[in-house]
Design a protein around this motif. Structure first.
Motif, short mmCIF file in Angstrom:
data_model
loop_
_atom_site.label_atom_id
_atom_site.label_comp_id
_atom_site.label_asym_id
_atom_site.label_seq_id
_atom_site.Cartn_x
_atom_site.Cartn_y
_atom_site.Cartn_z
N ILE A 162 44.52 87.81 32.47
CA ILE A 162 44.95 87.00 31.06
C ILE A 162 44.70 84.92 31.19
CG2 ILE A 162 47.33 85.76 30.01
CD1 ILE A 162 48.67 88.50 30.84
N GLY A 163 44.77 85.18 32.69
CA GLY A 163 44.37 83.37 32.79
C GLY A 163 42.75 82.56 32.41
N VAL A 164 41.51 83.80 32.41
CA VAL A 164 40.48 83.96 32.21
C VAL A 164 40.15 83.94 30.65
CG1 VAL A 164 38.24 85.86 32.41
CG2 VAL A 164 39.85 84.97 34.30
N GLY A 165 41.31 85.64 30.40
CA GLY A 165 40.91 85.36 28.14
C GLY A 165 40.83 83.91 27.72
N LEU A 166 42.49 83.26 28.22
CA LEU A 166 42.39 81.92 27.95
C LEU A 166 42.04 80.68 27.75
CD1 LEU A 166 47.28 82.22 28.35
CD2 LEU A 166 46.11 82.52 26.63
N ALA A 167 41.38 81.01 28.89
CA ALA A 167 39.79 80.03 28.99
C ALA A 167 38.99 80.44 28.27
CB ALA A 167 39.76 80.01 30.85
N LYS A 168 38.36 81.12 28.11
CA LYS A 168 37.12 81.82 27.10
C LYS A 168 38.06 81.14 25.98
CE LYS A 168 35.36 85.46 30.35
NZ LYS A 168 35.21 86.81 29.88
N GLU A 169 38.70 81.55 25.47
CA GLU A 169 39.85 81.66 23.98
C GLU A 169 39.29 79.97 24.00
OE1 GLU A 169 41.30 82.08 20.32
OE2 GLU A 169 40.54 83.97 22.57
N LEU A 170 39.61 78.95 25.53
CA LEU A 170 39.55 77.14 25.16
C LEU A 170 38.40 77.17 24.31
CD1 LEU A 170 40.74 74.54 24.63
CD2 LEU A 170 40.43 74.29 27.40
N LYS A 171 36.88 78.03 25.47
CA LYS A 171 35.71 77.45 25.79
C LYS A 171 34.70 78.34 23.86
CE LYS A 171 34.65 79.54 29.04
NZ LYS A 171 33.87 80.35 29.96
N HIS A 172 35.51 79.08 23.28
CA HIS A 172 35.02 79.45 21.99
C HIS A 172 35.54 79.35 21.07
CE1 HIS A 172 32.19 81.87 24.93
NE2 HIS A 172 32.74 82.40 24.98
#
Length: 246
Positions: A162-172
């Protein structure tokens, strides 16, 4: 019938045992197990072994040799569960005409029924070791939910993902790349179902004590019925197809 089989084969990207709802159901049961073992069986979590390994290290560091040796029992039960679940799949499907995944759910139902009959006054280690064993087999058997690696017995990796996914959400955030969202959604749901299972487990354990574990027979029975039906009908011709991740 042959045409129907060919049509099903074209659509058969994932086996029934790989479906998301199966993983969500098993994750809910895992949360229930966590509440059950913590509240009623020694204030421990038996779905994974990190805690037992740490406790064994603490005992060794303090020179408590007999206590350290005790932790080899649950660790060995977990190890043996992985060992058994790795060896049996081919043997089961070639001799019983059902998948190991299906048989495992039946074994878990039997284990849960037995656990419910164990009096609260009995040593908690009996229940702990049984859950160590079946949790290990489940973790090693149900590996991917429709192509996404998943753990059905503990929440740590889902929290990380979930942490990884939220980081990717921010990056993209300013791009059209939203490919990460499917994984983020699945891992989030797995965590929610785990928490829901723990909540349900807490409520029923407070009401029914040790026999509360029988509640998990209901979701297990649903999964077993669906998997058995698939093995004997629509997926009968695809018994050699392995679930992804195996």
């Amino acid at each position: 019938m042959q045409n129907e089989g060919l049509e099903y084969e074209k659509e058969l990207v994932y086996l029934t045992c790989e479906r998301n709802w199966v993983f969500y159901t098993l994750m809910t049961v895992a949360g229930f197990f966590g509440a059950y073992t913590y509240l009623l069986r020694g204030n421990v979590f038996c779905n994974a072994q990190t805690g037992n390994v740490v406790l064994m290290g603490l005992a060794l560091g303090a020179g408590h040799w007999s206590k350290a040796l005790y932790y080899l029992i649950p660790i060995s039960a977990y190890l043996f569960g992985a060992f058994v679940s790795e060896l049996l799949p081919n043997l089961v499907k070639h001799n019983f005409l059902i998948r190991w995944d299906t048989l495992l759910i039946a074994i878990e139902i039997l284990a849960v029924l037995v656990l419910g009959f164990i009096p609260d006054s009995y040593p908690v280690q009996i229940s702990q070791i049984m859950i160590n064993f079946i949790a290990s087999m489940q973790y090693n058997t149900f590996r991917q939910a429709e192509g996404v690696p998943m753990a059905t017995t503990f929440a740590t990796n889902h929290i990380r993902q979930i942490g990884v996914g939220l980081a990717k959400e921010l990056k993209h955030l300013k791009t059209k790349n939203k490919s990460h969202r499917e994984r983020l959604s699945k891992h989030s749901k797995m965590l929610v179902f785990f928490i829901a299972g723990a909540v349900i487990g807490t409520v029923f354990c407070n009401i029914f004590s040790g026999r509360a574990i029988w509640v998990t027979v209901i979701p297990f029975a649903v999964v077993f019925g669906v998997l058995l039906h698939a093995d004997l009908t629509v997926e009968k011709e695809f018994m050699e197809k392995k679930p992804l991740g195996h």
